[in-house]
Design a protein around this motif. Structure first.
Motif, PDB file in Angstrom:
ATOM      1  N   UNK A  53     -67.562  -4.984  60.930  1.00 44.99           N
ATOM      2  CA  UNK A  53     -66.454  -4.195  60.434  1.00 44.99           C
ATOM      3  C   UNK A  53     -66.145  -4.554  58.981  1.00 44.99           C
TER       4      UNK A  53
ATOM      5  N   UNK B 256     -66.453  -2.213  55.664  1.00 49.31           N
ATOM      6  CA  UNK B 256     -65.296  -2.047  54.795  1.00 49.31           C
ATOM      7  C   UNK B 256     -65.632  -2.380  53.352  1.00 49.31           C
TER       8      UNK B 256
ATOM      9  N   UNK C  45     -67.585   0.375  51.846  1.00 48.58           N
ATOM     10  CA  UNK C  45     -66.658   1.457  51.527  1.00 48.58           C
ATOM     11  C   UNK C  45     -65.938   1.175  50.206  1.00 48.58           C
TER      12      UNK C  45
ATOM     13  N   UNK D 222     -63.732   2.866  75.673  1.00 44.17           N
ATOM     14  CA  UNK D 222     -63.211   2.120  74.534  1.00 44.17           C
ATOM     15  C   UNK D 222     -62.604   3.019  73.452  1.00 44.17           C
ATOM     16  N   UNK D 223     -63.240   4.179  73.206  1.00 40.38           N
ATOM     17  CA  UNK D 223     -62.770   5.001  72.094  1.00 40.38           C
ATOM     18  C   UNK D 223     -61.842   6.116  72.541  1.00 40.38           C
TER      19      UNK D 223
ATOM     20  N   UNK E 274     -58.635   7.074  72.816  1.00 39.07           N
ATOM     21  CA  UNK E 274     -57.421   6.459  72.293  1.00 39.07           C
ATOM     22  C   UNK E 274     -56.229   6.705  73.210  1.00 39.07           C
TER      23      UNK E 274
ATOM     24  N   UNK F  53     -56.572   4.627  76.321  1.00 35.79           N
ATOM     25  CA  UNK F  53     -56.344   3.223  75.976  1.00 35.79           C
ATOM     26  C   UNK F  53     -54.851   2.940  75.832  1.00 35.79           C
ATOM     27  N   UNK F  54     -54.162   3.858  75.165  1.00 37.52           N
ATOM     28  CA  UNK F  54     -52.734   3.670  74.945  1.00 37.52           C
ATOM     29  C   UNK F  54     -51.977   3.729  76.267  1.00 37.52           C
TER      30      UNK F  54
ATOM     31  N   UNK G 216     -52.088   0.739  78.493  1.00 36.39           N
ATOM     32  CA  UNK G 216     -51.330  -0.432  78.047  1.00 36.39           C
ATOM     33  C   UNK G 216     -49.871  -0.394  78.478  1.00 36.39           C
TER      34      UNK G 216
ATOM     35  N   UNK H  54     -53.746  -4.015  70.024  1.00 36.50           N
ATOM     36  CA  UNK H  54     -54.501  -3.116  69.154  1.00 36.50           C
ATOM     37  C   UNK H  54     -55.244  -2.085  69.976  1.00 36.50           C
ATOM     38  N   UNK H  55     -55.259  -0.864  69.485  1.00 33.58           N
ATOM     39  CA  UNK H  55     -56.014   0.194  70.132  1.00 33.58           C
ATOM     40  C   UNK H  55     -57.087   0.614  69.133  1.00 33.58           C
ATOM     41  N   UNK H  56     -58.364   0.444  69.488  1.00 39.42           N
ATOM     42  CA  UNK H  56     -59.420   0.691  68.508  1.00 39.42           C
ATOM     43  C   UNK H  56     -59.448   2.135  68.025  1.00 39.42           C
ATOM     44  N   UNK H  57     -59.422   2.312  66.705  1.00 38.44           N
ATOM     45  CA  UNK H  57     -59.457   3.631  66.089  1.00 38.44           C
ATOM     46  C   UNK H  57     -60.495   3.565  64.977  1.00 38.44           C
ATOM     47  N   UNK H  58     -61.386   4.517  64.901  1.00 37.10           N
ATOM     48  CA  UNK H  58     -62.413   4.427  63.850  1.00 37.10           C
ATOM     49  C   UNK H  58     -61.906   4.884  62.481  1.00 37.10           C
ATOM     50  N   UNK H  59     -61.303   4.003  61.713  1.00 38.95           N
ATOM     51  CA  UNK H  59     -60.964   4.320  60.318  1.00 38.95           C
ATOM     52  C   UNK H  59     -60.770   3.030  59.530  1.00 38.95           C
ATOM     53  N   UNK H  60     -60.317   3.114  58.289  1.00 34.55           N
ATOM     54  CA  UNK H  60     -60.268   1.907  57.443  1.00 34.55           C
ATOM     55  C   UNK H  60     -59.395   0.803  57.996  1.00 34.55           C
ATOM     56  N   UNK H  61     -58.298   1.171  58.677  1.00 35.19           N
ATOM     57  CA  UNK H  61     -57.418   0.123  59.170  1.00 35.19           C
ATOM     58  C   UNK H  61     -57.979  -0.469  60.455  1.00 35.19           C
ATOM     59  N   UNK H  62     -58.870   0.262  61.130  1.00 30.98           N
ATOM     60  CA  UNK H  62     -59.568  -0.302  62.283  1.00 30.98           C
ATOM     61  C   UNK H  62     -58.815  -0.152  63.580  1.00 30.98           C
TER      62      UNK H  62
ATOM     63  N   UNK I 127     -57.478   7.933  49.868  1.00 30.48           N
ATOM     64  CA  UNK I 127     -58.248   7.235  50.899  1.00 30.48           C
ATOM     65  C   UNK I 127     -57.363   6.834  52.066  1.00 30.48           C
TER      66      UNK I 127
END
Lengths: 273, 182
Positions: free
Chosen positions: A82, A86, A89, A201-202, A204, A207-208, A211, B28-36, B139
């Motif tokens: 990751x 980053x 990027x 996993x993805x 969202x 996943x939310x 929890x 944390x809930x995994x999200x595909x972007x810059x903050x992760x 961004x």
């Protein structure tokens, strides 16, 4: 499967590497103050030379403390790809400033983005190493006492530093307890066919949603425990905002003053070069 | 800033939850972007602010920022100006939202506190990231879907926990000594 429920395994708070190095023997408050000074200094370094100098000095500090460098960086391992993504990027999409070194349609590497990438990578490793050295060479009790002592001048601003230190002590004490409660909740959910293990996993939303039945009871259990602790503390005569004595007293030795002086001089030097 | 025993202890247990959610990645809930990750780590802060007032929110915000700074694996969150400074404020804004609406509707006030807290977390942190030059404004627009998800989750959690807790409080007598001693 079983490891899905072993939350305590992830909790590395309070880990301590026993040792006899000079870093271990320094007064905890001096260590904390030094770490804060160095972290703030490193956060403001932008050019190559000071960043690389700081990095080399921090590597020296790690060697001095006897913390194995791989162990110090172990927190980095799960996130390594990751971080890599980053940095790429950051390298390719940062605003173009200075000489453009390489470009391909909308991708540009400029002197600015290269410097930003290199310095932010070094800074990340600096911070992780500094924090690891501090926490691995200091016992948890000493850490909270050190926080209390370092923040003592803030009492003149009416900031209740003694109570803050107590908050940190209680919080750290409760983390493993709540981890066990959480394990219980997760098992209870899983035995009813719910829980986190079945959720993609993805996804969202799923996943939310998975929890919510874990986190809400955890909060309520925690608040109930807080009630019990309030009663227990008050029945033992705890009164907030009072001066109290400590089981262990700290006295600064010559080496503590020397270490602090070195840190201040080096930090000033790093900012000036 | 006077702290009672109850405030100290509630701050501590909420901080413990915050730390636990952080280290186990449950927050944390995994999200595909810059903050992760979308995060529900701020929720203990908003709940503390609603239940015990802004000083508790401020302290919890600081602890949240500290744990985010110590546990960060992303370069920009290893910067105290991004990870700690904005978090000092996110315990105060939900409290203000809560007291503004509390008189009209208690449940609505909890929800608004969760919403305001989450939004101010996003705005202040993203603002700090842009100010420090890690990413540009354009961004950072990719965080919008995640910010919405975070806002919804924190509203649900804040309402659920605060409503449940305050009902429990009515049923069972709670310690009042701490209110007398100061």
């Amino acid at each position: 499967m079983a490891e899905d429920f072993e939350l305590l395994r992830y909790i590395t708070i309070g880990q301590y590497l026993p040792g006899e190095s000079i870093v271990h023997r320094l007064d905890p408050a001096v260590k904390l103050l030094s770490a804060i000074i160095v972290i703030l200094t490193v956060a403001f370094l932008n050019a190559y030379l000071p960043n690389i100098t700081a990095f080399v000095l921090i590597l020296g500090l790690v060697a001095l403390s006897g913390v194995p460098i791989g162990y110090g960086l172990s927190g980095l391992r799960p996130a390594i790809w990751f971080i890599f993504a980053l940095l790429i990027l950051e390298l390719l999409f940062s605003p173009v400033k200075g000489v453009v070194l390489w470009s391909y349609s909308f991708l540009h590497i400029s002197q600015y983005s290269l410097r930003l990438t290199v310095t932010s990578l070094l800074r990340l490793i600096d911070f992780i190493l500094l924090i690891s050295v501090f926490t691995l060479t200091t016992r948890t009790n000493d850490v909270t006492r050190a926080m209390e002592r370092v923040s003592k001048p803030l009492q003149y601003l009416k900031i209740p530093t003694r109570e803050l230190a107590l908050i940190m002590t209680i919080a750290l004490r409760f983390v493993p307890t709540f981890a066990m409660e959480m394990e219980r909740l997760m098992k209870a959910q899983a035995s009813r066919g719910g829980g986190l293990t079945k959720v993609a996993k993805w996804n969202i939303v799923a996943q939310a949603r998975a929890r919510l039945p874990l986190v809400i009871p955890l909060f309520l259990i925690a608040l109930r425990r807080a009630e019990d602790l309030v009663v227990a503390m008050e029945s033992r005569g705890y009164v907030p905002n009072q001066k109290r004595t400590m089981y262990r007293e700290y006295h600064l030795a010559v080496r503590d003053w020397v270490a602090l002086a070195v840190v201040v001089v080096v930090s000033a030097g790093l900012i000036l070069i | 800033m006077k702290l009672t025993t109850r405030k100290i202890v509630i701050t501590a247990v909420l901080a413990a939850i915050s730390i636990l959610l952080g280290v186990t990645r449950l927050g944390y809930i995994p999200v595909p972007n810059v903050a992760g990750n979308a995060t529900i780590m701020g929720v203990p802060v908003y709940i503390g602010a609603v239940l015990e007032g802004w000083p508790v929110g401020l302290i919890l915000g600081f602890i949240f920022g500290l744990s985010s700074f110590l546990g960060a694996t992303v370069p920009m969150f290893k910067d105290p100006i991004v990870s700690i400074l904005p978090r000092l404020l996110i315990g105060i804004t939900p409290y203000l939202a809560y007291i503004a609406v509390r008189k009209k509707n208690e449940i609505l006030a909890y929800g608004l506190a969760g919403l305001v807290g989450s939004v101010s977390n996003t705005v202040f942190v993203v603002g700090a990231i842009i100010l420090r030059g890690y990413f540009t404004f354009h961004q950072m627009l990719v965080v919008i879907p995640q910010a919405i998800a975070e806002a919804i989750l924190s509203v649900i959690l804040t309402v659920a926990v605060c409503a449940a807790w305050n009902r429990v409080q009515i049923g069972s007598g709670r310690s009042k000594i701490s209110n007398v001693t100061d």
